[in-house]
Design a protein around this motif. Sequence first.
Motif, PDB file in Angstrom:
ATOM      1  N   VAL A  80       0.843  -1.187   0.000  1.00 25.45           N
ATOM      2  CA  VAL A  80       0.000   0.000   0.000  1.00 25.45           C
ATOM      3  C   VAL A  80       0.881   1.241   0.000  1.00 25.45           C
ATOM      4  CG1 VAL A  80      -1.824   1.260   1.198  1.00 25.45           C
ATOM      5  CG2 VAL A  80      -1.780  -1.241   1.273  1.00 25.45           C
ATOM      6  N   ILE A  81       0.712   2.056  -1.012  1.00 25.74           N
ATOM      7  CA  ILE A  81       1.509   3.272  -1.144  1.00 25.74           C
ATOM      8  C   ILE A  81       0.602   4.467  -0.894  1.00 25.74           C
ATOM      9  CG2 ILE A  81       2.959   4.646  -2.701  1.00 25.74           C
ATOM     10  CD1 ILE A  81       3.213   1.954  -4.354  1.00 25.74           C
ATOM     11  N   LEU A  99     -10.818  -0.806   5.686  1.00 27.48           N
ATOM     12  CA  LEU A  99     -11.669  -1.884   5.174  1.00 27.48           C
ATOM     13  C   LEU A  99     -11.642  -1.907   3.653  1.00 27.48           C
ATOM     14  CD1 LEU A  99     -14.771  -1.590   7.547  1.00 27.48           C
ATOM     15  CD2 LEU A  99     -12.746  -3.026   7.785  1.00 27.48           C
ATOM     16  N   ALA A 100     -11.591  -0.729   3.052  1.00 27.48           N
ATOM     17  CA  ALA A 100     -11.517  -0.656   1.586  1.00 27.48           C
ATOM     18  C   ALA A 100     -10.226  -1.306   1.093  1.00 27.48           C
ATOM     19  CB  ALA A 100     -11.601   0.801   1.123  1.00 27.48           C
ATOM     20  N   ILE A 101      -9.150  -1.057   1.806  1.00 25.83           N
ATOM     21  CA  ILE A 101      -7.867  -1.672   1.442  1.00 25.83           C
ATOM     22  C   ILE A 101      -7.987  -3.188   1.526  1.00 25.83           C
ATOM     23  CG2 ILE A 101      -5.457  -1.986   2.157  1.00 25.83           C
ATOM     24  CD1 ILE A 101      -5.502   0.962   3.085  1.00 25.83           C
ATOM     25  N   GLN A 102      -8.589  -3.671   2.617  1.00 25.68           N
ATOM     26  CA  GLN A 102      -8.728  -5.121   2.792  1.00 25.68           C
ATOM     27  C   GLN A 102      -9.549  -5.742   1.666  1.00 25.68           C
ATOM     28  OE1 GLN A 102     -10.240  -5.665   6.790  1.00 25.68           O
ATOM     29  NE2 GLN A 102      -8.485  -4.562   7.626  1.00 25.68           N
ATOM     30  N   LEU A 103     -10.612  -5.061   1.274  1.00 24.12           N
ATOM     31  CA  LEU A 103     -11.452  -5.590   0.190  1.00 24.12           C
ATOM     32  C   LEU A 103     -10.676  -5.658  -1.110  1.00 24.12           C
ATOM     33  CD1 LEU A 103     -14.849  -3.811   0.910  1.00 24.12           C
ATOM     34  CD2 LEU A 103     -14.359  -6.238   1.150  1.00 24.12           C
ATOM     35  N   MET A 104      -9.910  -4.629  -1.393  1.00 22.71           N
ATOM     36  CA  MET A 104      -9.132  -4.623  -2.634  1.00 22.71           C
ATOM     37  C   MET A 104      -8.070  -5.724  -2.616  1.00 22.71           C
ATOM     38  SD  MET A 104      -8.664  -0.774  -3.978  1.00 22.71           S
ATOM     39  CE  MET A 104     -10.078   0.208  -4.472  1.00 22.71           C
ATOM     40  N   GLU A 105      -7.504  -5.958  -1.454  1.00 23.05           N
ATOM     41  CA  GLU A 105      -6.522  -7.041  -1.356  1.00 23.05           C
ATOM     42  C   GLU A 105      -7.184  -8.383  -1.590  1.00 23.05           C
ATOM     43  OE1 GLU A 105      -3.083  -5.396   1.667  1.00 23.05           O
ATOM     44  OE2 GLU A 105      -4.939  -6.156   2.554  1.00 23.05           O
ATOM     45  N   ALA A 106      -8.361  -8.548  -0.996  1.00 26.13           N
ATOM     46  CA  ALA A 106      -9.090  -9.798  -1.186  1.00 26.13           C
ATOM     47  C   ALA A 106      -9.432 -10.011  -2.660  1.00 26.13           C
ATOM     48  CB  ALA A 106     -10.371  -9.790  -0.348  1.00 26.13           C
ATOM     49  N   VAL A 118      -0.982  -3.970  -5.686  1.00 25.72           N
ATOM     50  CA  VAL A 118      -0.457  -2.631  -5.409  1.00 25.72           C
ATOM     51  C   VAL A 118      -1.660  -1.725  -5.194  1.00 25.72           C
ATOM     52  CG1 VAL A 118       0.748  -0.600  -6.321  1.00 25.72           C
ATOM     53  CG2 VAL A 118       1.661  -2.889  -6.761  1.00 25.72           C
ATOM     54  N   ILE A 119      -1.686  -1.050  -4.059  1.00 24.43           N
ATOM     55  CA  ILE A 119      -2.809  -0.138  -3.802  1.00 24.43           C
ATOM     56  C   ILE A 119      -2.259   1.252  -3.548  1.00 24.43           C
ATOM     57  CG2 ILE A 119      -4.714   0.420  -2.238  1.00 24.43           C
ATOM     58  CD1 ILE A 119      -5.016  -2.608  -1.763  1.00 24.43           C
ATOM     59  N   LEU A 120      -2.755   2.209  -4.317  1.00 21.84           N
ATOM     60  CA  LEU A 120      -2.341   3.599  -4.163  1.00 21.84           C
ATOM     61  C   LEU A 120      -3.435   4.323  -3.387  1.00 21.84           C
ATOM     62  CD1 LEU A 120      -1.156   3.824  -7.820  1.00 21.84           C
ATOM     63  CD2 LEU A 120       0.336   4.231  -5.882  1.00 21.84           C
ATOM     64  N   LEU A 121      -3.045   4.920  -2.299  1.00 26.12           N
ATOM     65  CA  LEU A 121      -3.997   5.565  -1.412  1.00 26.12           C
ATOM     66  C   LEU A 121      -3.733   7.061  -1.421  1.00 26.12           C
ATOM     67  CD1 LEU A 121      -6.078   5.359   0.919  1.00 26.12           C
ATOM     68  CD2 LEU A 121      -4.184   4.786   2.436  1.00 26.12           C
ATOM     69  N   GLU A 122      -4.660   7.825  -1.979  1.00 27.11           N
ATOM     70  CA  GLU A 122      -4.447   9.265  -2.084  1.00 27.11           C
ATOM     71  C   GLU A 122      -5.281   9.996  -1.042  1.00 27.11           C
ATOM     72  OE1 GLU A 122      -5.394  10.904  -5.923  1.00 27.11           O
ATOM     73  OE2 GLU A 122      -5.369  12.941  -5.119  1.00 27.11           O
ATOM     74  N   VAL A 154      -2.268  13.092   9.044  1.00 24.52           N
ATOM     75  CA  VAL A 154      -1.207  12.088   9.045  1.00 24.52           C
ATOM     76  C   VAL A 154      -1.713  10.663   9.182  1.00 24.52           C
ATOM     77  CG1 VAL A 154       0.495  13.713   9.912  1.00 24.52           C
ATOM     78  CG2 VAL A 154      -0.863  12.387  11.518  1.00 24.52           C
ATOM     79  N   ASP A 155      -3.013  10.474   9.065  1.00 27.30           N
ATOM     80  CA  ASP A 155      -3.608   9.130   9.123  1.00 27.30           C
ATOM     81  C   ASP A 155      -2.926   8.131   8.205  1.00 27.30           C
ATOM     82  OD1 ASP A 155      -7.212   8.869   9.546  1.00 27.30           O
ATOM     83  OD2 ASP A 155      -5.570   9.242  10.953  1.00 27.30           O
ATOM     84  N   VAL A 156      -2.514   8.630   7.058  1.00 28.62           N
ATOM     85  CA  VAL A 156      -2.009   7.767   5.990  1.00 28.62           C
ATOM     86  C   VAL A 156      -0.861   6.886   6.486  1.00 28.62           C
ATOM     87  CG1 VAL A 156      -0.404   9.503   5.073  1.00 28.62           C
ATOM     88  CG2 VAL A 156      -1.286   7.736   3.573  1.00 28.62           C
ATOM     89  N   MET A 157      -0.105   7.397   7.433  1.00 29.91           N
ATOM     90  CA  MET A 157       1.048   6.656   7.927  1.00 29.91           C
ATOM     91  C   MET A 157       0.638   5.305   8.504  1.00 29.91           C
ATOM     92  SD  MET A 157       3.764   7.904  10.775  1.00 29.91           S
ATOM     93  CE  MET A 157       2.608   7.743  12.094  1.00 29.91           C
ATOM     94  N   GLY A 158      -0.501   5.272   9.168  1.00 30.42           N
ATOM     95  CA  GLY A 158      -0.937   4.027   9.788  1.00 30.42           C
ATOM     96  C   GLY A 158      -1.442   2.999   8.782  1.00 30.42           C
ATOM     97  N   HIS A 159      -1.863   3.447   7.612  1.00 33.45           N
ATOM     98  CA  HIS A 159      -2.505   2.528   6.673  1.00 33.45           C
ATOM     99  C   HIS A 159      -1.648   2.176   5.474  1.00 33.45           C
ATOM    100  CE1 HIS A 159      -6.029   2.961   9.058  1.00 33.45           C
ATOM    101  NE2 HIS A 159      -6.132   4.248   8.820  1.00 33.45           N
ATOM    102  N   ALA A 160      -0.592   2.952   5.244  1.00 27.22           N
ATOM    103  CA  ALA A 160       0.240   2.691   4.072  1.00 27.22           C
ATOM    104  C   ALA A 160       1.538   2.005   4.486  1.00 27.22           C
ATOM    105  CB  ALA A 160       0.557   4.003   3.362  1.00 27.22           C
TER     106      ALA A 160
END
Lengths: 306, 136
Positions: free
Chosen positions: A45-46, A124-131, A136-140, A149-155
Amino acid sequence: MSLGSDILQGDQRALARALTLVENDPDAAEEIIREVYPHTGGAHVIGLTGAPGVGKSTLVDRLAGYYASAGHSVGVIAVDPSSPFSGGALLGDRVRMDLRGKDVFIRSIATRGHLGGLARATPLAIQLMEAAGRDVILLETVGAGQSEVDVMGHADTTVVVVVPGLGDDVQAFKAGILEIGDIFVVNKADRPGTDQTIRELRQMLHLGPERPWLPPVLSATAADGKGVAEIVEAVEEHRKVMQHDPLQREHRLQEAERALREALSDLLLSRAEAESRQSGSWQALVGEIAARRRDALTAARQLLDA
Amino acid sequence: MTDVRTRPIRVLIGKPGLDGHDRGAKVVARALRDAGMEVIYTGLHQTPDAIVEAALQEDVDVIGLSILSGAHNTLVPKVIALLREQGMEDVRVLVGGIIPDEDADELRQMGVAAVFGPGTETEEIVRFTRSCARRA
Protein backbone atom coordinates in the motif's frame (compact mmCIF):
# COMPACT_ATOMS: atom_id res chain seq x y z
CA MET A 1 -22.27 -17.74 -3.54
CA SER A 2 -21.76 -14.77 -1.30
CA LEU A 3 -20.51 -11.28 -1.98
CA GLY A 4 -17.27 -12.26 -0.27
CA SER A 5 -16.68 -15.27 -2.48
CA ASP A 6 -17.52 -13.21 -5.59
CA ILE A 7 -14.89 -10.70 -4.56
CA LEU A 8 -12.32 -13.42 -4.10
CA GLN A 9 -13.08 -14.58 -7.62
CA GLY A 10 -12.28 -11.13 -8.97
CA ASP A 11 -15.83 -9.92 -9.65
CA GLN A 12 -15.45 -6.13 -9.89
CA ARG A 13 -19.11 -5.35 -9.35
CA ALA A 14 -19.05 -7.38 -6.13
CA LEU A 15 -16.00 -5.43 -4.98
CA ALA A 16 -17.76 -2.16 -5.77
CA ARG A 17 -20.88 -3.24 -3.89
CA ALA A 18 -18.85 -4.36 -0.91
CA LEU A 19 -17.01 -1.04 -0.82
CA THR A 20 -20.37 0.70 -0.53
CA LEU A 21 -21.50 -1.65 2.22
CA VAL A 22 -18.44 -1.19 4.38
CA GLU A 23 -19.03 2.55 4.24
CA ASN A 24 -22.67 2.34 5.22
CA ASP A 25 -23.77 -0.93 6.77
CA PRO A 26 -21.75 -2.14 9.77
CA ASP A 27 -23.52 -5.49 10.03
CA ALA A 28 -23.00 -6.33 6.37
CA ALA A 29 -19.45 -5.01 6.62
CA GLU A 30 -18.70 -7.39 9.48
CA GLU A 31 -19.95 -10.37 7.51
CA ILE A 32 -18.00 -9.59 4.36
CA ILE A 33 -14.77 -8.68 6.11
CA ARG A 34 -14.94 -11.80 8.26
CA GLU A 35 -15.18 -13.91 5.13
CA VAL A 36 -12.39 -12.26 3.17
CA TYR A 37 -9.97 -11.33 5.95
CA PRO A 38 -7.75 -14.44 5.57
CA HIS A 39 -7.09 -13.27 2.01
CA THR A 40 -5.94 -9.77 2.92
CA GLY A 41 -2.47 -8.37 3.54
CA GLY A 42 -1.12 -9.18 0.10
CA ALA A 43 -0.74 -5.71 -1.34
CA HIS A 44 1.93 -3.09 -1.03
CA VAL A 45 0.00 0.00 0.00
CA ILE A 46 1.51 3.27 -1.14
CA GLY A 47 0.08 6.37 0.49
CA LEU A 48 0.35 9.73 -1.21
CA THR A 49 -0.18 12.91 0.71
CA GLY A 50 0.52 16.59 0.23
CA ALA A 51 -1.10 20.00 -0.02
CA PRO A 52 -3.93 20.64 -2.46
CA GLY A 53 -2.73 21.30 -5.98
CA VAL A 54 0.69 19.63 -5.79
CA GLY A 55 -0.30 17.02 -8.35
CA LYS A 56 -1.13 13.97 -6.23
CA SER A 57 -3.88 12.71 -8.52
CA THR A 58 -1.76 13.10 -11.63
CA LEU A 59 1.07 11.28 -9.92
CA VAL A 60 -1.28 8.51 -8.79
CA ASP A 61 -2.46 8.15 -12.36
CA ARG A 62 1.10 7.81 -13.69
CA LEU A 63 2.13 5.40 -10.93
CA ALA A 64 -1.00 3.28 -11.42
CA GLY A 65 -0.32 3.11 -15.14
CA TYR A 66 3.32 2.18 -14.57
CA TYR A 67 2.49 -0.63 -12.14
CA ALA A 68 -0.32 -1.92 -14.34
CA SER A 69 1.96 -1.99 -17.39
CA ALA A 70 4.46 -3.92 -15.31
CA GLY A 71 1.82 -6.60 -14.77
CA HIS A 72 0.43 -5.66 -11.38
CA SER A 73 -3.23 -5.61 -10.45
CA VAL A 74 -3.66 -2.09 -9.14
CA GLY A 75 -6.17 -0.52 -6.79
CA VAL A 76 -6.59 3.20 -6.21
CA ILE A 77 -8.43 4.74 -3.27
CA ALA A 78 -8.87 8.49 -3.74
CA VAL A 79 -10.17 10.39 -0.72
CA ASP A 80 -11.83 13.80 -0.89
CA PRO A 81 -13.40 15.88 1.89
CA SER A 82 -17.12 15.86 2.63
CA SER A 83 -18.79 19.22 3.00
CA PRO A 84 -19.28 19.99 6.69
CA PHE A 85 -22.55 21.74 5.77
CA SER A 86 -24.32 19.40 3.40
CA GLY A 87 -22.52 16.15 4.07
CA GLY A 88 -22.06 15.79 0.33
CA ALA A 89 -18.78 15.62 -1.54
CA LEU A 90 -17.25 16.43 -4.89
CA LEU A 91 -15.02 13.47 -5.64
CA GLY A 92 -12.91 14.81 -8.44
CA ASP A 93 -9.65 12.89 -8.25
CA ARG A 94 -10.71 10.52 -11.03
CA VAL A 95 -10.73 13.40 -13.49
CA ARG A 96 -6.95 13.30 -13.60
CA MET A 97 -6.83 9.61 -14.27
CA ASP A 98 -6.98 8.00 -17.67
CA LEU A 99 -6.16 4.35 -17.28
CA ARG A 100 -8.35 2.79 -19.93
CA GLY A 101 -7.50 -0.76 -20.81
CA LYS A 102 -5.33 -1.16 -17.73
CA ASP A 103 -6.03 -3.38 -14.75
CA VAL A 104 -6.69 -0.53 -12.35
CA PHE A 105 -9.70 -0.35 -10.02
CA ILE A 106 -10.35 3.19 -8.82
CA ARG A 107 -12.67 4.05 -5.96
CA SER A 108 -13.42 7.54 -4.71
CA ILE A 109 -14.28 7.85 -1.02
CA ALA A 110 -15.53 10.87 0.92
CA THR A 111 -14.22 11.58 4.42
CA ARG A 112 -17.73 11.98 5.89
CA GLY A 113 -16.43 14.09 8.71
CA HIS A 114 -13.50 11.88 9.57
CA LEU A 115 -10.34 13.87 10.29
CA GLY A 116 -6.77 12.89 9.53
CA GLY A 117 -6.87 12.99 5.75
CA LEU A 118 -8.58 9.66 5.12
CA ALA A 119 -12.02 8.13 5.57
CA ARG A 120 -13.08 5.80 8.37
CA ALA A 121 -13.75 3.04 5.86
CA THR A 122 -10.25 3.28 4.35
CA PRO A 123 -8.67 0.27 6.08
CA LEU A 124 -11.67 -1.88 5.17
CA ALA A 125 -11.52 -0.66 1.59
CA ILE A 126 -7.87 -1.67 1.44
CA GLN A 127 -8.73 -5.12 2.79
CA LEU A 128 -11.45 -5.59 0.19
CA MET A 129 -9.13 -4.62 -2.63
CA GLU A 130 -6.52 -7.04 -1.36
CA ALA A 131 -9.09 -9.80 -1.19
CA ALA A 132 -9.95 -8.99 -4.80
CA GLY A 133 -6.35 -9.71 -5.73
CA ARG A 134 -5.00 -6.18 -6.09
CA ASP A 135 -1.31 -6.34 -5.21
CA VAL A 136 -0.46 -2.63 -5.41
CA ILE A 137 -2.81 -0.14 -3.80
CA LEU A 138 -2.34 3.60 -4.16
CA LEU A 139 -4.00 5.57 -1.41
CA GLU A 140 -4.45 9.26 -2.08
CA THR A 141 -5.34 11.45 0.88
CA VAL A 142 -7.27 14.68 0.76
CA GLY A 143 -5.23 17.74 -0.06
CA ALA A 144 -3.47 17.76 3.25
CA GLY A 145 -1.90 20.41 5.36
CA GLN A 146 0.13 19.60 8.41
CA SER A 147 -2.06 17.43 10.53
CA GLU A 148 -3.48 14.94 8.08
CA VAL A 149 -1.21 12.09 9.04
CA ASP A 150 -3.61 9.13 9.12
CA VAL A 151 -2.01 7.77 5.99
CA MET A 152 1.05 6.66 7.93
CA GLY A 153 -0.94 4.03 9.79
CA HIS A 154 -2.50 2.53 6.67
CA ALA A 155 0.24 2.69 4.07
CA ASP A 156 3.38 0.56 3.85
CA THR A 157 5.20 3.37 2.07
CA THR A 158 4.18 6.99 2.46
CA VAL A 159 5.05 9.41 -0.32
CA VAL A 160 4.90 13.10 0.51
CA VAL A 161 4.42 15.30 -2.54
CA VAL A 162 5.45 18.94 -2.58
CA VAL A 163 6.03 21.56 -5.26
CA PRO A 164 8.99 23.93 -5.50
CA GLY A 165 8.94 26.94 -3.24
CA LEU A 166 6.12 25.76 -0.93
CA GLY A 167 6.76 27.56 2.36
CA ASP A 168 10.09 28.16 4.02
CA ASP A 169 12.40 25.95 6.13
CA VAL A 170 10.70 26.72 9.38
CA GLN A 171 7.36 25.74 7.93
CA ALA A 172 8.85 22.44 6.85
CA PHE A 173 10.14 21.74 10.34
CA LYS A 174 6.78 22.25 11.91
CA ALA A 175 4.80 20.34 9.39
CA GLY A 176 3.64 16.98 10.64
CA ILE A 177 3.39 15.51 7.19
CA LEU A 178 7.06 16.03 6.57
CA GLU A 179 7.74 13.71 9.50
CA ILE A 180 5.76 10.85 8.08
CA GLY A 181 7.26 10.66 4.59
CA ASP A 182 9.24 7.62 3.52
CA ILE A 183 9.82 9.20 0.13
CA PHE A 184 9.61 12.85 -0.82
CA VAL A 185 8.72 13.97 -4.31
CA VAL A 186 9.15 17.51 -5.56
CA ASN A 187 6.58 17.53 -8.32
CA LYS A 188 6.17 20.13 -11.08
CA ALA A 189 9.96 20.06 -11.13
CA ASP A 190 9.97 22.11 -14.32
CA ARG A 191 9.19 25.13 -12.15
CA PRO A 192 11.91 27.41 -10.72
CA GLY A 193 13.11 26.70 -7.21
CA THR A 194 13.20 22.92 -7.60
CA ASP A 195 16.88 22.45 -6.78
CA GLN A 196 16.62 24.65 -3.72
CA THR A 197 13.55 22.83 -2.45
CA ILE A 198 15.30 19.47 -2.90
CA ARG A 199 18.36 20.77 -1.06
CA GLU A 200 16.31 22.16 1.83
CA LEU A 201 14.35 18.94 2.21
CA ARG A 202 17.52 16.83 2.19
CA GLN A 203 19.12 19.05 4.83
CA MET A 204 16.05 18.86 6.99
CA LEU A 205 15.87 15.08 6.70
CA HIS A 206 19.51 14.72 7.67
CA LEU A 207 18.78 16.64 10.84
CA GLY A 208 16.09 14.19 11.81
CA PRO A 209 16.51 11.18 14.14
CA GLU A 210 18.45 8.10 13.07
CA ARG A 211 16.25 5.66 11.19
CA PRO A 212 16.96 2.47 9.26
CA TRP A 213 15.73 4.33 6.21
CA LEU A 214 16.76 7.81 5.12
CA PRO A 215 13.92 9.17 2.99
CA PRO A 216 15.12 10.07 -0.50
CA VAL A 217 14.07 13.34 -2.10
CA LEU A 218 13.12 12.83 -5.73
CA SER A 219 11.93 15.18 -8.42
CA ALA A 220 9.16 14.58 -10.91
CA THR A 221 6.98 16.21 -13.50
CA ALA A 222 4.05 13.89 -13.20
CA ALA A 223 2.10 15.56 -15.98
CA ASP A 224 4.84 14.52 -18.43
CA GLY A 225 5.44 11.18 -16.76
CA LYS A 226 8.95 12.20 -15.70
CA GLY A 227 10.41 10.76 -12.53
CA VAL A 228 7.81 8.01 -12.17
CA ALA A 229 10.22 5.10 -12.68
CA GLU A 230 12.53 6.51 -10.00
CA ILE A 231 9.66 6.74 -7.53
CA VAL A 232 8.70 3.13 -8.20
CA GLU A 233 12.32 2.10 -7.64
CA ALA A 234 12.46 3.98 -4.34
CA VAL A 235 9.20 2.36 -3.21
CA GLU A 236 10.64 -1.05 -3.96
CA GLU A 237 13.85 -0.27 -2.03
CA HIS A 238 11.79 0.92 0.92
CA ARG A 239 9.73 -2.24 0.83
CA LYS A 240 12.86 -4.40 0.93
CA VAL A 241 14.45 -2.45 3.79
CA MET A 242 11.26 -2.50 5.85
CA GLN A 243 10.94 -6.26 5.50
CA HIS A 244 14.00 -6.59 7.71
CA ASP A 245 13.14 -3.79 10.13
CA PRO A 246 12.35 -5.19 13.60
CA LEU A 247 10.11 -2.17 14.29
CA GLN A 248 7.67 -3.45 11.68
CA ARG A 249 6.27 -5.98 14.11
CA GLU A 250 5.72 -3.21 16.62
CA HIS A 251 3.89 -1.16 13.97
CA ARG A 252 1.70 -4.09 13.05
CA LEU A 253 0.70 -4.54 16.67
CA GLN A 254 -0.07 -0.85 17.01
CA GLU A 255 -2.19 -0.91 13.87
CA ALA A 256 -4.03 -4.01 15.09
CA GLU A 257 -4.73 -2.31 18.40
CA ARG A 258 -6.02 0.79 16.63
CA ALA A 259 -8.32 -1.33 14.49
CA LEU A 260 -9.70 -3.20 17.50
CA ARG A 261 -10.20 0.00 19.45
CA GLU A 262 -12.08 1.63 16.58
CA ALA A 263 -14.26 -1.40 15.89
CA LEU A 264 -15.09 -1.76 19.58
CA SER A 265 -15.93 1.92 19.97
CA ASP A 266 -18.24 1.79 16.93
CA LEU A 267 -20.00 -1.32 18.24
CA LEU A 268 -20.42 -0.06 21.78
CA LEU A 269 -21.67 3.30 20.62
CA SER A 270 -24.18 1.94 18.13
CA ARG A 271 -25.49 -0.54 20.70
CA ALA A 272 -25.78 2.11 23.43
CA GLU A 273 -27.38 4.61 21.09
CA ALA A 274 -29.88 2.13 19.67
CA GLU A 275 -30.98 0.90 23.09
CA SER A 276 -31.28 4.34 24.62
CA ARG A 277 -33.11 5.75 21.61
CA GLN A 278 -35.59 2.96 21.93
CA SER A 279 -36.19 3.70 25.60
CA GLY A 280 -36.28 7.44 24.96
CA SER A 281 -33.45 8.22 27.34
CA TRP A 282 -31.16 9.27 24.48
CA GLN A 283 -33.48 12.00 23.28
CA ALA A 284 -34.17 13.09 26.86
CA LEU A 285 -30.47 13.41 27.67
CA VAL A 286 -29.81 15.30 24.44
CA GLY A 287 -32.51 17.77 25.44
CA GLU A 288 -30.97 18.16 28.90
CA ILE A 289 -27.54 18.86 27.45
CA ALA A 290 -28.85 21.43 24.98
CA ALA A 291 -30.79 23.16 27.79
CA ARG A 292 -27.65 23.17 29.93
CA ARG A 293 -29.28 21.19 32.68
CA ARG A 294 -26.78 18.37 32.38
CA ASP A 295 -23.28 18.19 30.91
CA ALA A 296 -22.45 15.66 28.20
CA LEU A 297 -19.88 13.79 30.32
CA THR A 298 -22.39 13.12 33.09
CA ALA A 299 -25.04 12.21 30.56
CA ALA A 300 -22.73 9.68 28.90
CA ARG A 301 -21.91 8.02 32.23
CA GLN A 302 -25.58 7.91 33.08
CA LEU A 303 -26.32 6.19 29.81
CA LEU A 304 -23.51 3.70 30.30
CA ASP A 305 -24.44 2.85 33.85
CA ALA A 306 -28.15 2.58 33.04
CA MET B 1 -23.15 5.39 11.41
CA THR B 2 -25.44 5.86 8.46
CA ASP B 3 -28.44 3.68 7.95
CA VAL B 4 -28.28 1.98 4.59
CA ARG B 5 -31.50 3.71 3.64
CA THR B 6 -30.15 7.18 4.41
CA ARG B 7 -26.67 6.84 3.01
CA PRO B 8 -25.58 9.56 0.59
CA ILE B 9 -26.67 9.10 -3.00
CA ARG B 10 -23.71 8.56 -5.31
CA VAL B 11 -23.89 10.25 -8.69
CA LEU B 12 -21.45 10.12 -11.57
CA ILE B 13 -21.33 13.22 -13.77
CA GLY B 14 -19.49 12.89 -17.03
CA LYS B 15 -19.24 14.42 -20.44
CA PRO B 16 -18.99 11.81 -23.17
CA GLY B 17 -17.53 12.60 -26.55
CA LEU B 18 -15.75 15.64 -27.83
CA ASP B 19 -17.86 18.36 -26.27
CA GLY B 20 -15.63 20.73 -24.31
CA HIS B 21 -18.14 22.91 -22.44
CA ASP B 22 -18.18 21.74 -18.87
CA ARG B 23 -19.57 24.72 -16.94
CA GLY B 24 -23.08 23.27 -16.80
CA ALA B 25 -21.84 19.89 -15.65
CA LYS B 26 -19.80 21.53 -12.90
CA VAL B 27 -22.76 23.64 -11.76
CA VAL B 28 -24.92 20.53 -11.49
CA ALA B 29 -22.15 18.60 -9.72
CA ARG B 30 -21.84 21.33 -7.10
CA ALA B 31 -25.60 21.57 -6.64
CA LEU B 32 -25.84 17.84 -6.02
CA ARG B 33 -22.94 18.06 -3.56
CA ASP B 34 -24.70 20.90 -1.75
CA ALA B 35 -27.75 18.66 -1.55
CA GLY B 36 -25.72 16.07 0.35
CA MET B 37 -24.82 13.71 -2.47
CA GLU B 38 -21.42 12.23 -3.26
CA VAL B 39 -20.60 13.26 -6.80
CA ILE B 40 -17.94 11.52 -8.83
CA TYR B 41 -17.00 14.04 -11.46
CA THR B 42 -15.22 12.38 -14.35
CA GLY B 43 -14.98 15.43 -16.57
CA LEU B 44 -14.51 15.82 -20.27
CA HIS B 45 -13.86 13.52 -23.19
CA GLN B 46 -15.11 10.35 -21.66
CA THR B 47 -15.91 7.31 -23.78
CA PRO B 48 -19.10 5.40 -22.97
CA ASP B 49 -16.85 2.51 -21.87
CA ALA B 50 -14.94 4.70 -19.43
CA ILE B 51 -18.16 6.14 -18.03
CA VAL B 52 -19.73 2.75 -17.42
CA GLU B 53 -16.51 1.33 -15.96
CA ALA B 54 -16.30 4.27 -13.56
CA ALA B 55 -19.99 3.88 -12.68
CA LEU B 56 -19.38 0.22 -11.89
CA GLN B 57 -16.30 0.76 -9.75
CA GLU B 58 -17.88 3.66 -7.91
CA ASP B 59 -21.17 1.78 -7.42
CA VAL B 60 -23.17 4.87 -8.32
CA ASP B 61 -26.93 5.18 -8.08
CA VAL B 62 -27.28 7.68 -10.92
CA ILE B 63 -25.31 8.64 -14.01
CA GLY B 64 -25.65 12.19 -15.31
CA LEU B 65 -24.47 12.71 -18.87
CA SER B 66 -23.85 16.24 -20.07
CA ILE B 67 -23.92 16.53 -23.85
CA LEU B 68 -23.93 19.84 -25.66
CA SER B 69 -22.40 18.61 -28.89
CA GLY B 70 -25.47 17.02 -30.47
CA ALA B 71 -23.91 13.59 -30.32
CA HIS B 72 -26.48 12.27 -27.83
CA ASN B 73 -28.10 9.94 -30.35
CA THR B 74 -24.90 7.93 -30.67
CA LEU B 75 -23.42 8.27 -27.21
CA VAL B 76 -26.43 7.70 -24.94
CA PRO B 77 -27.56 4.41 -26.56
CA LYS B 78 -23.99 3.14 -26.17
CA VAL B 79 -24.01 3.92 -22.46
CA ILE B 80 -27.41 2.28 -22.00
CA ALA B 81 -26.27 -0.81 -23.88
CA LEU B 82 -23.09 -1.12 -21.84
CA LEU B 83 -25.07 -0.77 -18.61
CA ARG B 84 -27.32 -3.57 -19.74
CA GLU B 85 -24.29 -5.73 -20.62
CA GLN B 86 -22.93 -5.23 -17.12
CA GLY B 87 -26.25 -5.96 -15.45
CA MET B 88 -26.44 -2.38 -14.24
CA GLU B 89 -29.94 -1.49 -15.46
CA ASP B 90 -30.83 -0.36 -11.94
CA VAL B 91 -28.50 2.63 -12.35
CA ARG B 92 -30.58 5.61 -13.47
CA VAL B 93 -29.38 7.64 -16.42
CA LEU B 94 -30.08 11.35 -16.68
CA VAL B 95 -29.13 13.42 -19.68
CA GLY B 96 -28.58 17.17 -19.71
CA GLY B 97 -27.70 19.49 -22.54
CA ILE B 98 -28.93 20.53 -25.94
CA ILE B 99 -31.41 17.82 -26.89
CA PRO B 100 -34.29 18.41 -29.34
CA ASP B 101 -37.72 17.25 -28.11
CA GLU B 102 -38.10 14.33 -30.55
CA ASP B 103 -34.67 13.03 -29.55
CA ALA B 104 -35.56 13.48 -25.89
CA ASP B 105 -38.63 11.28 -26.38
CA GLU B 106 -36.51 8.61 -27.99
CA LEU B 107 -33.96 8.76 -25.21
CA ARG B 108 -36.67 8.34 -22.60
CA GLN B 109 -38.03 5.38 -24.53
CA MET B 110 -34.67 3.65 -24.44
CA GLY B 111 -34.45 4.00 -20.67
CA VAL B 112 -33.17 7.48 -19.85
CA ALA B 113 -35.00 8.61 -16.71
CA ALA B 114 -35.05 12.31 -17.59
CA VAL B 115 -33.73 14.79 -20.11
CA PHE B 116 -32.90 18.28 -18.87
CA GLY B 117 -32.62 21.10 -21.37
CA PRO B 118 -30.72 24.37 -20.98
CA GLY B 119 -32.26 26.65 -18.38
CA THR B 120 -33.46 23.81 -16.16
CA GLU B 121 -33.33 24.89 -12.54
CA THR B 122 -30.73 23.03 -10.53
CA GLU B 123 -33.34 22.48 -7.78
CA GLU B 124 -35.40 20.47 -10.24
CA ILE B 125 -32.40 18.32 -11.15
CA VAL B 126 -31.57 17.79 -7.48
CA ARG B 127 -35.16 16.86 -6.65
CA PHE B 128 -35.44 14.44 -9.52
CA THR B 129 -32.08 12.81 -8.81
CA ARG B 130 -33.07 12.28 -5.22
CA SER B 131 -36.40 10.72 -6.15
CA CYS B 132 -35.16 8.44 -8.92
CA ALA B 133 -31.94 7.16 -7.34
CA ARG B 134 -31.99 3.44 -6.80
CA ARG B 135 -31.41 2.62 -3.17
CA ALA B 136 -29.82 -0.71 -2.52
